[in-house]
Design a protein around this motif. Structure first.
Motif, PDB file in Angstrom:
ATOM      1  N   THR A 155      99.105 -93.988  37.506  1.00  0.00           N
ATOM      2  CA  THR A 155      99.040 -92.715  37.602  1.00  0.00           C
ATOM      3  C   THR A 155      98.611 -92.759  38.952  1.00  0.00           C
ATOM      4  O   THR A 155      97.934 -92.790  39.658  1.00  0.00           O
ATOM      5  CB  THR A 155      98.215 -92.236  36.681  1.00  0.00           C
ATOM      6  OG1 THR A 155      97.815 -93.002  35.066  1.00  0.00           O
ATOM      7  CG2 THR A 155      97.491 -90.786  36.626  1.00  0.00           C
ATOM      8  N   VAL A 156      99.479 -91.132  39.263  1.00  0.00           N
ATOM      9  CA  VAL A 156      99.672 -90.497  40.577  1.00  0.00           C
ATOM     10  C   VAL A 156      98.909 -89.311  40.356  1.00  0.00           C
ATOM     11  O   VAL A 156      99.093 -88.763  39.533  1.00  0.00           O
ATOM     12  CB  VAL A 156     100.805 -89.942  41.341  1.00  0.00           C
ATOM     13  CG1 VAL A 156     100.697 -89.792  42.609  1.00  0.00           C
ATOM     14  CG2 VAL A 156     101.750 -91.806  41.401  1.00  0.00           C
ATOM     15  N   ALA A 157      97.900 -88.413  41.303  1.00  0.00           N
ATOM     16  CA  ALA A 157      97.127 -87.557  40.937  1.00  0.00           C
ATOM     17  C   ALA A 157      96.839 -87.206  42.365  1.00  0.00           C
ATOM     18  O   ALA A 157      96.602 -87.448  43.021  1.00  0.00           O
ATOM     19  CB  ALA A 157      95.774 -87.553  40.035  1.00  0.00           C
ATOM     20  N   THR A 158      96.465 -85.355  42.287  1.00  0.00           N
ATOM     21  CA  THR A 158      96.145 -84.770  43.143  1.00  0.00           C
ATOM     22  C   THR A 158      94.799 -84.432  43.315  1.00  0.00           C
ATOM     23  O   THR A 158      94.723 -84.064  42.580  1.00  0.00           O
ATOM     24  CB  THR A 158      97.618 -83.677  43.561  1.00  0.00           C
ATOM     25  OG1 THR A 158      98.150 -83.833  43.804  1.00  0.00           O
ATOM     26  CG2 THR A 158      97.097 -82.813  45.441  1.00  0.00           C
ATOM     27  N   VAL A 159      93.758 -85.136  43.974  1.00  0.00           N
ATOM     28  CA  VAL A 159      92.751 -84.851  43.732  1.00  0.00           C
ATOM     29  C   VAL A 159      92.280 -83.037  44.394  1.00  0.00           C
ATOM     30  O   VAL A 159      92.724 -82.707  45.284  1.00  0.00           O
ATOM     31  CB  VAL A 159      91.794 -85.547  45.353  1.00  0.00           C
ATOM     32  CG1 VAL A 159      90.273 -84.882  45.291  1.00  0.00           C
ATOM     33  CG2 VAL A 159      92.044 -86.839  45.030  1.00  0.00           C
TER      34      VAL A 159
END
Lengths: 108, 108
Positions: free
Chosen positions: B93-97
């Motif tokens: 899973t790739v996510a932006t903080v």
């Protein structure tokens, strides 16, 4: 594929202090069930090793549901107990999923 | 506070099949060192329990550096070996903080 895109992932990285295993275990179990019962909950992955280091990622349909869980009175009270009794440290990271992919040995 | 806001978090959730512990261990160590040497790398948290279930979160300064790590030839080759040899399944899973906070027993 892409089933979590747009969801909010809340990552909790922590180290247990090793004390009060029974109290901690009961609270962890209760929090997992309570989180799963909240509106907007979309899943959780959680692991802790024998040294007490752990990572839990919970997934929420949007930022509002993630924040509502943070502010849930019983969750807030348990977090307070955690600081008093169970943790050496923790870090919480909130992030919005932009892509995901999955692979399984059974689906090649 | 807020030191990871704007970073890209790549979460790798996996279950080991229990085979080839030595080969897996060497590759995991190599990948951790190689990742840390890439431009844009900002840290990693990793844990695996005795059942073989694990979560690794790596942090990157931006999407481009996270994608460059995904496409690194040695990383790609090792991922291929992982599918052949080491994993029952994995999810990335790739996510932006968007926010983060931290607490430590030493800093109350």
């Amino acid at each position: 594929m892409d089933e979590r895109v747009g969801q909010v992932a809340v990552t909790f990285v922590s180290r247990r202090n090793g004390r009060d295993e029974a109290g901690y275990g009961a609270a962890a179990e209760r929090m997992e069930a309570l989180a799963a019962a909240q509106a907007g909950f979309r899943g959780v992955d959680s692991v802790r090793d024998s040294s007490g280091f752990g990572i839990t990622v919970s997934y929420w349909v949007d930022e509002a549901s993630a924040s509502a869980w943070r502010d849930h009175p019983e969750h807030a009270a348990t977090r307070e107990r955690g600081r008093d009794r169970w943790y050496d440290f923790y870090v919480v990271t909130v992030a919005t999923v932009t892509r995901d992919y999955r692979w399984s040995a059974g689906n090649e």
